[in-house]
Design a protein around this motif. Structure first.
Motif, PDB file in Angstrom:
ATOM      1  N   ARG A   1       0.843  -1.195   0.000  1.00  0.00           N
ATOM      2  CA  ARG A   1       0.000   0.000   0.000  1.00  0.00           C
ATOM      3  C   ARG A   1       0.879   1.246   0.000  1.00  0.00           C
ATOM      4  NH1 ARG A   1      -5.356  -0.823   1.472  1.00  0.00           N
ATOM      5  NH2 ARG A   1      -5.427   1.268   2.324  1.00  0.00           N
ATOM      6  N   ALA A   2       0.427   2.234  -0.728  1.00  0.00           N
ATOM      7  CA  ALA A   2       1.143   3.504  -0.795  1.00  0.00           C
ATOM      8  C   ALA A   2       0.117   4.609  -0.978  1.00  0.00           C
ATOM      9  CB  ALA A   2       2.124   3.508  -1.964  1.00  0.00           C
ATOM     10  N   PRO A   3       0.436   5.826  -0.541  1.00  0.00           N
ATOM     11  CA  PRO A   3      -0.483   6.943  -0.765  1.00  0.00           C
ATOM     12  C   PRO A   3      -0.717   7.137  -2.258  1.00  0.00           C
ATOM     13  CG  PRO A   3       1.253   7.553   0.761  1.00  0.00           C
ATOM     14  CD  PRO A   3       1.624   6.212   0.195  1.00  0.00           C
ATOM     15  N   ARG A   4      -1.927   7.566  -2.618  1.00  0.00           N
ATOM     16  CA  ARG A   4      -2.293   7.710  -4.020  1.00  0.00           C
ATOM     17  C   ARG A   4      -2.089   9.125  -4.545  1.00  0.00           C
ATOM     18  NH1 ARG A   4      -7.718   6.501  -5.398  1.00  0.00           N
ATOM     19  NH2 ARG A   4      -6.838   6.257  -7.449  1.00  0.00           N
ATOM     20  N   TYR A   5      -1.577  10.014  -3.752  1.00  0.00           N
ATOM     21  CA  TYR A   5      -1.423  11.389  -4.209  1.00  0.00           C
ATOM     22  C   TYR A   5      -0.062  11.912  -3.787  1.00  0.00           C
ATOM     23  CZ  TYR A   5      -3.067  11.985   0.568  1.00  0.00           C
ATOM     24  OH  TYR A   5      -3.226  11.884   1.915  1.00  0.00           O
ATOM     25  N   THR A   6       0.233  13.128  -4.154  1.00  0.00           N
ATOM     26  CA  THR A   6       1.597  13.617  -4.011  1.00  0.00           C
ATOM     27  C   THR A   6       1.761  14.651  -2.906  1.00  0.00           C
ATOM     28  OG1 THR A   6       1.160  15.258  -5.715  1.00  0.00           O
ATOM     29  CG2 THR A   6       2.126  13.174  -6.430  1.00  0.00           C
ATOM     30  N   SER A   7       0.840  14.713  -1.971  1.00  0.00           N
ATOM     31  CA  SER A   7       1.011  15.686  -0.902  1.00  0.00           C
ATOM     32  C   SER A   7       2.094  15.207   0.056  1.00  0.00           C
ATOM     33  CB  SER A   7      -0.298  15.914  -0.143  1.00  0.00           C
ATOM     34  OG  SER A   7      -0.701  14.739   0.509  1.00  0.00           O
TER      35      SER A   7
ATOM     36  N   TYR B   1     -14.683   3.145  -9.502  1.00  0.00           N
ATOM     37  CA  TYR B   1     -13.318   2.686  -9.286  1.00  0.00           C
ATOM     38  C   TYR B   1     -12.546   3.596  -8.329  1.00  0.00           C
ATOM     39  CZ  TYR B   1     -11.889   6.424 -12.407  1.00  0.00           C
ATOM     40  OH  TYR B   1     -11.688   7.649 -12.972  1.00  0.00           O
ATOM     41  N   CYS B   2     -13.113   4.712  -7.959  1.00  0.00           N
ATOM     42  CA  CYS B   2     -12.390   5.749  -7.227  1.00  0.00           C
ATOM     43  C   CYS B   2     -12.071   5.330  -5.799  1.00  0.00           C
ATOM     44  CB  CYS B   2     -13.221   7.033  -7.215  1.00  0.00           C
ATOM     45  SG  CYS B   2     -12.361   8.410  -6.425  1.00  0.00           S
ATOM     46  N   GLY B   3     -10.862   5.650  -5.365  1.00  0.00           N
ATOM     47  CA  GLY B   3     -10.458   5.411  -3.987  1.00  0.00           C
ATOM     48  C   GLY B   3     -10.127   6.705  -3.269  1.00  0.00           C
ATOM     49  N   CYS B   4     -10.516   7.834  -3.836  1.00  0.00           N
ATOM     50  CA  CYS B   4     -10.185   9.137  -3.251  1.00  0.00           C
ATOM     51  C   CYS B   4     -11.149   9.494  -2.119  1.00  0.00           C
ATOM     52  CB  CYS B   4     -10.244  10.221  -4.324  1.00  0.00           C
ATOM     53  SG  CYS B   4      -9.050   9.976  -5.640  1.00  0.00           S
TER      54      CYS B   4
ATOM     55  N   PHE C   1      -5.063  21.536  -7.618  1.00  0.00           N
ATOM     56  CA  PHE C   1      -6.401  21.289  -7.088  1.00  0.00           C
ATOM     57  C   PHE C   1      -6.756  19.849  -7.425  1.00  0.00           C
ATOM     58  CE2 PHE C   1      -6.522  25.883  -7.418  1.00  0.00           C
ATOM     59  CZ  PHE C   1      -7.274  26.264  -6.316  1.00  0.00           C
ATOM     60  N   GLY C   2      -6.961  19.040  -6.398  1.00  0.00           N
ATOM     61  CA  GLY C   2      -7.321  17.647  -6.607  1.00  0.00           C
ATOM     62  C   GLY C   2      -8.638  17.335  -5.946  1.00  0.00           C
ATOM     63  N   GLY C   3      -9.001  16.102  -6.033  1.00  0.00           N
ATOM     64  CA  GLY C   3     -10.284  15.759  -5.424  1.00  0.00           C
ATOM     65  C   GLY C   3     -10.561  14.283  -5.486  1.00  0.00           C
ATOM     66  N   GLY C   4     -11.760  14.132  -5.553  1.00  0.00           N
ATOM     67  CA  GLY C   4     -12.972  14.799  -5.927  1.00  0.00           C
ATOM     68  C   GLY C   4     -12.856  15.508  -7.278  1.00  0.00           C
TER      69      GLY C   4
ATOM     70  N   TYR D   1      -1.221  21.935  -2.365  1.00  0.00           N
ATOM     71  CA  TYR D   1      -2.284  21.031  -2.801  1.00  0.00           C
ATOM     72  C   TYR D   1      -3.567  21.426  -2.094  1.00  0.00           C
ATOM     73  CZ  TYR D   1      -5.076  16.816  -3.455  1.00  0.00           C
ATOM     74  OH  TYR D   1      -6.081  15.951  -3.778  1.00  0.00           O
ATOM     75  N   VAL D   2      -4.638  21.604  -2.863  1.00  0.00           N
ATOM     76  CA  VAL D   2      -5.957  21.904  -2.309  1.00  0.00           C
ATOM     77  C   VAL D   2      -6.874  20.748  -2.687  1.00  0.00           C
ATOM     78  CG1 VAL D   2      -7.931  23.468  -2.343  1.00  0.00           C
ATOM     79  CG2 VAL D   2      -5.605  24.398  -2.458  1.00  0.00           C
ATOM     80  N   HIS D   3      -7.399  20.067  -1.680  1.00  0.00           N
ATOM     81  CA  HIS D   3      -8.280  18.928  -1.920  1.00  0.00           C
ATOM     82  C   HIS D   3      -9.729  19.391  -1.903  1.00  0.00           C
ATOM     83  CE1 HIS D   3      -9.097  14.664  -2.132  1.00  0.00           C
ATOM     84  NE2 HIS D   3     -10.054  14.823  -1.226  1.00  0.00           N
ATOM     85  N   VAL D   4     -10.457  19.065  -2.942  1.00  0.00           N
ATOM     86  CA  VAL D   4     -11.878  19.402  -3.037  1.00  0.00           C
ATOM     87  C   VAL D   4     -12.637  18.072  -3.012  1.00  0.00           C
ATOM     88  CG1 VAL D   4     -13.659  20.575  -4.383  1.00  0.00           C
ATOM     89  CG2 VAL D   4     -11.298  21.448  -4.408  1.00  0.00           C
ATOM     90  N   PRO D   5     -13.137  17.672  -1.844  1.00  0.00           N
ATOM     91  CA  PRO D   5     -13.668  16.310  -1.694  1.00  0.00           C
ATOM     92  C   PRO D   5     -15.130  16.138  -2.108  1.00  0.00           C
ATOM     93  CG  PRO D   5     -13.695  17.409   0.406  1.00  0.00           C
ATOM     94  CD  PRO D   5     -13.090  18.388  -0.578  1.00  0.00           C
ATOM     95  N   PHE D   6     -15.497  16.669  -3.254  1.00  0.00           N
ATOM     96  CA  PHE D   6     -16.885  16.582  -3.716  1.00  0.00           C
ATOM     97  C   PHE D   6     -16.932  16.222  -5.192  1.00  0.00           C
ATOM     98  CE2 PHE D   6     -16.697  19.747  -0.327  1.00  0.00           C
ATOM     99  CZ  PHE D   6     -17.589  19.199   0.578  1.00  0.00           C
ATOM    100  N   CYS D   7     -17.964  15.447  -5.543  1.00  0.00           N
ATOM    101  CA  CYS D   7     -18.230  15.077  -6.931  1.00  0.00           C
ATOM    102  C   CYS D   7     -19.740  15.131  -7.148  1.00  0.00           C
ATOM    103  CB  CYS D   7     -17.748  13.659  -7.232  1.00  0.00           C
ATOM    104  SG  CYS D   7     -15.955  13.465  -7.116  1.00  0.00           S
ATOM    105  N   SER D   8     -20.127  15.258  -8.405  1.00  0.00           N
ATOM    106  CA  SER D   8     -21.557  15.211  -8.701  1.00  0.00           C
ATOM    107  C   SER D   8     -22.062  13.768  -8.667  1.00  0.00           C
ATOM    108  CB  SER D   8     -21.853  15.856 -10.057  1.00  0.00           C
ATOM    109  OG  SER D   8     -21.131  15.191 -11.074  1.00  0.00           O
ATOM    110  N   ARG D   9     -21.169  12.821  -8.890  1.00  0.00           N
ATOM    111  CA  ARG D   9     -21.471  11.397  -8.771  1.00  0.00           C
ATOM    112  C   ARG D   9     -20.144  10.695  -8.508  1.00  0.00           C
ATOM    113  NH1 ARG D   9     -19.948  12.598 -13.171  1.00  0.00           N
ATOM    114  NH2 ARG D   9     -19.160  11.412 -14.890  1.00  0.00           N
TER     115      ARG D   9
END
Length: 189
Positions: free
Chosen positions: A22-28, A72-75, A115-118, A60-68
């Motif tokens: 296991r490893a973090p999925r982002y670059t923060s 497959y997403c693990g964010c 800007f990531g997310g979401g 890095y700014v995380h925006v943790p929202f999606c319209s759907r």
């Protein structure tokens, strides 16, 4: 004449053992796995105080929202069908940015903003403007700094693209593994 497809080297058991984990999925940085119950406010302040004044940081700014949600997403994200939770999140984010500024040893340079997310393009244009303005006030952005966002084309508007450009966005990414319509439908995209 016969053309053969190039062969790929097969992974060795040693490489599989070394990198199969296991490893973090982002670059923060620090990464999520470094935030444990042992990390307290003083730990984080110590990390911030250790930042070299002459070095530029990446933001890095995380925006943790999606319209759907894509299946497959693990964010760290959630689907919303109204804007109020996003607006509340942005208010808290701006407040947190003020606390961060107070904890920084000096005004630092910034070489990148992501800007990531979401789905960052879930932000209202006024919210995007406010976040970028506050970050530009807090940090000295280098000329040519990379300003990027992960975008969902299904909810992207022309006005949002224009606002992002006005705010210096110079790179966009789309989180798709394939553009095959059958696969996109299968993963709820």
């Amino acid at each position: 004449m016969t053309v053969l497809a190039p062969t790929r080297p097969r992974p060795t058991p040693e490489l599989i053992a070394k990198y199969d984990g296991r490893a973090p999925r982002y670059t923060s940085y620090p990464t999520a796995v470094q935030f444990t119950p042992q990390v307290q406010e003083d730990t984080y302040r110590t990390w911030l105080e250790a930042l070299p004044a002459g070095d530029a940081v990446s933001l890095y700014v995380h925006v943790p929202f999606c319209s759907r949600l894509c299946w497959y997403c693990g964010c760290n994200t959630r689907a919303v069908n109204r804007h109020e939770p996003i607006g509340e999140y942005v208010r808290y984010l701006l407040r947190e940015m003020g606390m961060l500024e107070a904890a920084l040893p000096t005004k630092l340079g910034a070489s990148a903003l992501h800007f990531g997310g979401g789905t960052p393009n879930m932000l209202a244009i006024e919210e995007l403007d406010a976040i970028v303005a506050e970050l530009r006030r807090m940090f000295d952005f280098e000329d040519g700094a990379e300003i990027a966002a992960e975008l969902d084309p299904a909810s992207l508007t022309r006005d949002w693209v224009l606002a992002a450009g006005r705010n210096g966005l110079n790179r966009a990414s789309l989180g798709v593994q394939t553009l095959d319509p059958k696969v996109q439908e299968a993963v709820n995209r």
